[in-house]
Design an enzyme around this catalytic site. Sequence first.
Site, PDB file in Angstrom:
ATOM      1  N   ASN A  14     -58.725  -2.136  34.119  1.00  7.42           N
ATOM      2  CA  ASN A  14     -59.302  -3.464  34.374  1.00  7.42           C
ATOM      3  C   ASN A  14     -60.696  -3.345  34.992  1.00  7.42           C
ATOM      4  OD1 ASN A  14     -57.523  -5.898  33.721  1.00  7.42           O
ATOM      5  ND2 ASN A  14     -56.076  -4.432  34.576  1.00  7.42           N
ATOM      6  N   HIS A 110     -52.592 -10.477  37.371  1.00  6.82           N
ATOM      7  CA  HIS A 110     -51.165 -10.157  37.362  1.00  6.82           C
ATOM      8  C   HIS A 110     -50.686 -10.094  35.909  1.00  6.82           C
ATOM      9  CE1 HIS A 110     -47.083  -9.838  38.818  1.00  6.82           C
ATOM     10  NE2 HIS A 110     -46.751 -10.703  37.869  1.00  6.82           N
TER      11      HIS A 110
END
Length: 209
Positions: A14, A110
């Site tokens: 990420n 998430h």
Amino acid sequence: MLKIAVLVSGGGTNLQAILDAQNRGGIVNGKVTCVISSKADAYALERAKQADVPGEVLLRRQFADQDSYDDALLALLERYQIDLVVLAGFMTIISNRVVGQYQNRIINVHPSLIPSFCGDGFYGLRVHEAVLKKGAKVTGATVHFVNEICDGGPIILQKAVGVLQDDTPEQLQRRVMEQAEWEILPQAISLFCQGKLDVAGNQVKIIGI
Ligand code: GAR
């Protein structure tokens, strides 16, 4: 230009998606100016180094208690004059004190569609294992502001991803990352840096869409 700290614990895919977006001009009015890792050997630190971004290691176990850990984290964020904190696979809990100091300035990615498969104990591969065990047909990712409730803060962006019949947790994790996380995390950061996120209670309105 807002200064962004990315907090990591693992592979840092990420983080890489954020850095790649930044290189293409996809993070408007923001720049990653430091990476903070909760693990000394996180590959994310290597990614930071390759991108010429300072990397810092902050181990929770080096501190006697939560307060002294928080002091160190807050001091780091202050030293880099950070405007936005991004949790990108960061596996250490952020205390209420830190959340309070950076109200609506901490965002988390998430790997599920909150409020499903989230909260205490739902992190990393465990989330995808739970999705498969439940037999859910759709999952995805969520980017949200961090508040005092675990995975309970105002939702900024979500993207759905289909679950395939023969998925392993690893395959599902990869597809959720590729099709959702790596897309919506940089997007949410860019919206934040442009001042386009209007938070009212638990709702986030995106200005201009
Ligand atoms: C990502 O899937 C992220 O959503 C998840 O950990 C992975 C980190 O991967 N985070 C959580 O589960 C937080 N509750 P990365 O280090 O390759 O970005």
